[in-house]
Design a protein around this motif. Structure first.
Motif, PDB file in Angstrom:
ATOM      1  N   SER A  70       3.158   0.344  -9.032  1.00 38.13           N
ATOM      2  CA  SER A  70       3.621  -0.130  -7.730  1.00 38.13           C
ATOM      3  C   SER A  70       3.465   0.986  -6.707  1.00 38.13           C
ATOM      4  CB  SER A  70       5.096  -0.567  -7.804  1.00 38.13           C
ATOM      5  OG  SER A  70       5.920   0.534  -8.114  1.00 38.13           O
ATOM      6  N   TYR A  89       4.455   2.770   1.270  1.00 37.22           N
ATOM      7  CA  TYR A  89       3.130   2.420   1.767  1.00 37.22           C
ATOM      8  C   TYR A  89       2.755   3.308   2.947  1.00 37.22           C
ATOM      9  CZ  TYR A  89      -0.734  -0.239   3.672  1.00 37.22           C
ATOM     10  OH  TYR A  89      -1.957  -0.613   4.146  1.00 37.22           O
ATOM     11  N   GLU A  93      -3.372  -1.919  -1.917  1.00 33.03           N
ATOM     12  CA  GLU A  93      -2.724  -3.013  -1.178  1.00 33.03           C
ATOM     13  C   GLU A  93      -2.066  -4.014  -2.127  1.00 33.03           C
ATOM     14  OE1 GLU A  93      -2.531  -3.569   2.153  1.00 33.03           O
ATOM     15  OE2 GLU A  93      -3.729  -1.867   2.810  1.00 33.03           O
ATOM     16  N   GLN A  94      -2.725  -4.348  -3.220  1.00 29.13           N
ATOM     17  CA  GLN A  94      -2.167  -5.313  -4.162  1.00 29.13           C
ATOM     18  C   GLN A  94      -0.927  -4.759  -4.869  1.00 29.13           C
ATOM     19  OE1 GLN A  94      -2.847  -8.532  -4.662  1.00 29.13           O
ATOM     20  NE2 GLN A  94      -4.354  -8.416  -3.032  1.00 29.13           N
ATOM     21  N   ARG A 145       1.068  -2.727  -3.579  1.00 34.46           N
ATOM     22  CA  ARG A 145       2.091  -2.594  -2.540  1.00 34.46           C
ATOM     23  C   ARG A 145       2.993  -3.827  -2.519  1.00 34.46           C
ATOM     24  NH1 ARG A 145       0.690  -3.567   3.757  1.00 34.46           N
ATOM     25  NH2 ARG A 145       2.792  -3.370   4.571  1.00 34.46           N
ATOM     26  N   ARG A 146       2.412  -4.978  -2.731  1.00 34.24           N
ATOM     27  CA  ARG A 146       3.146  -6.239  -2.604  1.00 34.24           C
ATOM     28  C   ARG A 146       4.238  -6.373  -3.657  1.00 34.24           C
ATOM     29  NH1 ARG A 146      -0.566  -9.090   0.770  1.00 34.24           N
ATOM     30  NH2 ARG A 146      -2.584  -8.074   0.649  1.00 34.24           N
ATOM     31  N   THR A 147       3.919  -6.044  -4.888  1.00 34.11           N
ATOM     32  CA  THR A 147       4.876  -6.129  -5.992  1.00 34.11           C
ATOM     33  C   THR A 147       4.320  -5.314  -7.156  1.00 34.11           C
ATOM     34  OG1 THR A 147       6.082  -7.637  -7.435  1.00 34.11           O
ATOM     35  CG2 THR A 147       3.837  -8.241  -6.903  1.00 34.11           C
ATOM     36  N   ARG A 156       2.593  -4.614 -10.384  1.00 35.32           N
ATOM     37  CA  ARG A 156       1.584  -5.402 -11.100  1.00 35.32           C
ATOM     38  C   ARG A 156       1.051  -4.613 -12.271  1.00 35.32           C
ATOM     39  NH1 ARG A 156      -1.452  -9.680  -8.024  1.00 35.32           N
ATOM     40  NH2 ARG A 156      -0.287 -10.008  -6.131  1.00 35.32           N
TER      41      ARG A 156
END
Length: 113
Positions: free
Chosen positions: A31, A35, A52-53, A55-57, A59
């Motif tokens: 994670s 950011y 970016e991916q 950043r969202r949650t 993974r």
């Protein structure tokens, strides 16, 4: 004027490396704790996509690879590079591994083979 996007070869993204400094399994979660848009703007498009991916949650490495369309090996190396800059957090929670479940899964897969 038409802009063209040239896909960067995996060798360039990884600087020829195929190994990581830390173990990054397919289920390892990553994670972005903080950011940084300026940092993201300076990344190659593939690395920026991973950043970016994440950043969202949180993974998994495999999920990032699939969502971003980057091979698993390249994803591991780029994630490792981002983690080395402290821009990406690698969650290492090996203490909570249920080895009995893994053994049952292994045994079940062997029966299917």
């Amino acid at each position: 004027m038409q802009l063209r996007y040239w896909k960067v070869r995996p060798y360039v993204l990884t600087a020829g490396r195929t190994r990581t400094r830390r173990p990054l399994l397919v289920h390892t979660l990553v994670s972005v704790p903080y950011y940084d848009a300026v940092f993201a703007a300076g990344l190659l498009p593939e690395a920026r996509s991973l950043y970016e991916q994440a950043r969202r949650t949180a993974r998994s490495v495999a999920e990032l690879s699939a969502v971003c369309g980057i091979s698993l090996g390249v994803t591991r190396v780029v994630v490792d590079d981002l983690a080395a800059t402290d821009r990406l957090l690698v969650h290492t929670d090996h203490d909570n591994v249920d080895f009995r479940l893994l053994e049952r899964l292994r045994d079940g897969l062997r029966k299917l083979a």
